[in-house]
Scaffold this motif. Structure first.
Motif, PDB file in Angstrom:
ATOM      1  N   TRP A  25      29.466 -69.040  -8.283  1.00 37.94           N
ATOM      2  CA  TRP A  25      28.527 -69.334  -7.438  1.00 37.94           C
ATOM      3  C   TRP A  25      28.687 -68.618  -6.103  1.00 37.94           C
ATOM      4  N   LEU A  74      21.564 -70.211  -3.310  1.00 39.27           N
ATOM      5  CA  LEU A  74      22.441 -71.178  -2.599  1.00 39.27           C
ATOM      6  C   LEU A  74      21.789 -72.414  -1.835  1.00 39.27           C
ATOM      7  N   LYS A  75      20.757 -72.254  -1.392  1.00 42.90           N
ATOM      8  CA  LYS A  75      20.196 -73.231  -0.718  1.00 42.90           C
ATOM      9  C   LYS A  75      19.634 -74.536  -1.627  1.00 42.90           C
ATOM     10  N   LYS A  76      19.915 -75.657  -0.793  1.00 40.13           N
ATOM     11  CA  LYS A  76      19.476 -76.927  -1.478  1.00 40.13           C
ATOM     12  C   LYS A  76      17.857 -76.927  -1.886  1.00 40.13           C
ATOM     13  N   HIS A  79      15.610 -76.071  -5.954  1.00 40.85           N
ATOM     14  CA  HIS A  79      15.679 -77.311  -6.667  1.00 40.85           C
ATOM     15  C   HIS A  79      16.104 -77.026  -8.206  1.00 40.85           C
ATOM     16  N   GLU A  81      18.078 -74.963  -9.183  1.00 42.30           N
ATOM     17  CA  GLU A  81      19.572 -74.696  -9.233  1.00 42.30           C
ATOM     18  C   GLU A  81      20.342 -75.580  -8.218  1.00 42.30           C
ATOM     19  N   TYR A  82      19.861 -76.584  -7.942  1.00 46.71           N
ATOM     20  CA  TYR A  82      20.635 -77.487  -6.948  1.00 46.71           C
ATOM     21  C   TYR A  82      20.554 -78.834  -7.742  1.00 46.71           C
ATOM     22  N   PRO A  83      21.770 -79.626  -8.039  1.00 42.33           N
ATOM     23  CA  PRO A  83      23.040 -78.618  -8.179  1.00 42.33           C
ATOM     24  C   PRO A  83      23.137 -77.787  -9.120  1.00 42.33           C
ATOM     25  N   HIS A  84      24.243 -76.658  -8.706  1.00 44.55           N
ATOM     26  CA  HIS A  84      24.324 -75.298  -9.316  1.00 44.55           C
ATOM     27  C   HIS A  84      24.461 -75.742 -10.987  1.00 44.55           C
ATOM     28  N   LYS A 116      23.194 -77.569 -17.687  1.00 43.78           N
ATOM     29  CA  LYS A 116      22.465 -78.199 -16.521  1.00 43.78           C
ATOM     30  C   LYS A 116      21.830 -79.437 -17.206  1.00 43.78           C
TER      31      LYS A 116
END
Length: 162
Positions: A25, A74-76, A79, A81-84, A116
């Motif tokens: 990442w 990469l930003k929170k 959603h 992909e957060y957490p990645h 995921k």
């Protein structure tokens, strides 16, 4: 000025490094692998030669857009992909052409496994690259991802960089 001779193994190492950067990442670092006029595209499933002016591509990014995509993921607030996701990329059947030309062509098959929320998705297909030497290093001028899937089910979307 000394021009470095590019060997096949240099190209293979470059691709494996790209896969490692994506799996870790390090997306800003991935975007930096592209030339200023670089492109990253994912055409529609079943129509890899579709015209982008008349077909809906999953991704059709120039250098600025792919940099924005990398930063956004990469930003929170991203959603999806957060957490990645946890990913494992495998590149195989790597064919390198035109090592002596200004643009080096590369084709390979790929498998990307994504985990995921206790679900494993697998993306398979072909990667097509145009690589150039820029600032004494290999750089991606063009990356095309051709998905060899019938559909995006069960995952339903592409929320990561292939």
């Amino acid at each position: 000025m000394t021009v470095k001779t590019v060997e096949r193994q240099d190209v293979v190492d470059f691709l494996y490094t790209e896969a490692k950067i994506l799996d870790e990442w390090r997306l800003k670092e991935w975007a930096a692998l592209f030339t200023d006029d670089g492109t990253y595209i994912v055409p529609p499933i079943g129509n890899p030669e579709a015209e982008p002016t008349t077909s809906l591509y999953y991704i059709h990014d120039n250098r600025t857009r792919l940099q924005d995509r990398a930063e956004r993921l990469l930003k929170k607030e991203a959603h999806v992909e957060y957490p990645h996701s946890t990913t494992t990329r495998n590149y195989h059947n790597i064919l390198v052409g035109d090592l002596d030309a200004d643009v080096i062509t590369v084709e390979c098959n790929f498998t990307t496994h994504r985990t995921k929320r206790e679900v494993v998705d697998t993306f398979i297909g072909k990667l097509k690259y145009e690589l150039v030497i820029e600032n004494d290093r290999l750089a991606i001028k063009h990356k095309k991802v051709v998905l060899n899937l019938d559909s995006l089910r069960p995952q339903g979307k592409i929320s990561l960089i292939l």
